[in-house]
Design a protein around this motif. Sequence first.
Motif, short mmCIF file in Angstrom:
data_model
loop_
_atom_site.label_atom_id
_atom_site.label_comp_id
_atom_site.label_asym_id
_atom_site.label_seq_id
_atom_site.Cartn_x
_atom_site.Cartn_y
_atom_site.Cartn_z
N UNK A 148 -4.74 13.58 -5.29
CA UNK A 148 -3.32 13.40 -4.90
C UNK A 148 -3.10 14.30 -3.34
N UNK A 149 -2.21 14.11 -2.81
CA UNK A 149 -1.69 14.53 -1.56
C UNK A 149 -0.18 14.96 -1.82
N UNK A 150 0.06 16.21 -1.37
CA UNK A 150 1.38 16.56 -1.29
C UNK A 150 2.26 15.65 -0.62
N UNK A 151 3.65 15.47 -0.85
CA UNK A 151 4.46 14.77 -0.39
C UNK A 151 4.69 15.25 1.20
N UNK B 138 0.89 -1.04 -0.04
CA UNK B 138 0.10 -0.08 -0.05
C UNK B 138 0.66 1.33 -0.01
N UNK B 139 1.77 1.21 0.68
CA UNK B 139 2.97 2.31 0.75
C UNK B 139 3.35 2.66 -0.70
N UNK B 140 3.71 1.56 -1.28
CA UNK B 140 4.35 1.58 -2.74
C UNK B 140 3.39 2.42 -3.54
N UNK B 141 1.93 1.89 -3.54
CA UNK B 141 1.08 2.38 -4.52
C UNK B 141 0.56 3.91 -3.90
N UNK B 142 0.72 4.10 -2.69
CA UNK B 142 0.42 5.64 -2.24
C UNK B 142 1.53 6.45 -2.99
N UNK B 143 2.67 5.95 -2.92
CA UNK B 143 4.02 6.96 -3.46
C UNK B 143 3.66 6.90 -4.78
N UNK C 122 3.99 14.33 -5.30
CA UNK C 122 2.65 14.08 -4.91
C UNK C 122 2.47 12.65 -4.82
N UNK C 123 1.68 12.01 -4.01
CA UNK C 123 1.19 10.62 -3.76
C UNK C 123 -0.30 10.36 -3.63
N UNK C 124 -0.77 9.45 -3.95
CA UNK C 124 -2.02 8.98 -3.97
C UNK C 124 -2.64 9.27 -2.67
N UNK C 125 -3.58 10.08 -2.45
CA UNK C 125 -3.99 10.33 -1.03
C UNK C 125 -4.65 9.04 -0.48
N UNK C 126 -4.00 8.71 0.78
CA UNK C 126 -4.54 7.59 1.47
C UNK C 126 -5.79 7.54 2.09
N UNK C 127 -6.36 8.76 2.33
CA UNK C 127 -7.57 8.85 2.96
C UNK C 127 -8.77 8.57 2.09
#
Length: 198
Positions: free
Chosen positions: A180-183, A90-95, A146-151
Motif C-alpha cells: 500500500x502507498x499512503x494517499x 487503473x486509477x479506480x483500482x489504485x484508489x 491508503x491506495x494500492x501502490x502503482x509501482x
Amino acid sequence: MVQKLGTLIILLGIAVQGFGQDYVNAKQRDLMMKMDEGVALMNQGNYASADSYFQQVLTAIEVVPAELCFYFGKNSYHLKKYKQSIDWLNKYIEIKGTTGQFFDQAREYLALSETDYLAEKVEPTRQPRREAQTKLQRIDCNATPFVLCPVCKGSGVLIEQGALGSAIYRTCPYSDGSGRMTCEDYQKYANGNLVISP
C-alpha cells in the motif's frame, strides 16, 4: 461601543464563513447529481451524453471520487477510447484496491479495454483518438488514507532483471510491507513529485 463593533465583526465573519461552506457543499452536491445523471445516461446506452456529463464534473470538481474514475473508465470503453478507459480504471483500482464496490467490473472492463487497445494498435488504418486528460487532480485522503501502490502493483516487491538473466527481488521503496502507498505519497507520485530518500 468598540466591544459591540468587535462582536458584530466576529458574527459577520462567522456568517460569511458559514455561507462559504454552504456554497461549497451545494456545488459538491450539484456535481454529484451531474455525475449521477451521467451514470443514468451510460446505463441507457447514451455514452456520448454520459461522457459530456463526466467531463463537466471532472473539470469542475476538486476531489475526484473513486467512483467517478470507474464510471468514466467504463463509459470510455463503450466509446472505444480504450487507452483512456485503461487509465481511469487503473486509477479506480489504485484508489480502492480489491475491496472497492466496482472492483470486479473494473477488472472486467480493464481486460476488455486492454485487449481492444492492443488490437487497435495492430490495426494501421485507424486514426489515433484524442484522449481526455488523465491527470487525477486530488483524491480525498481522509476517506482513502491508503491506495494500492502503482509501482509494485500491490505486491510490495520489485522484480528486476539481473546481469545474467536472473531475477533480483527487492522491497518496493514506495509502499509499505503490504503493497500500500499512503494517499499523500500517491498524490505526489501522480504529479511526478514523489522522491524516495536513499
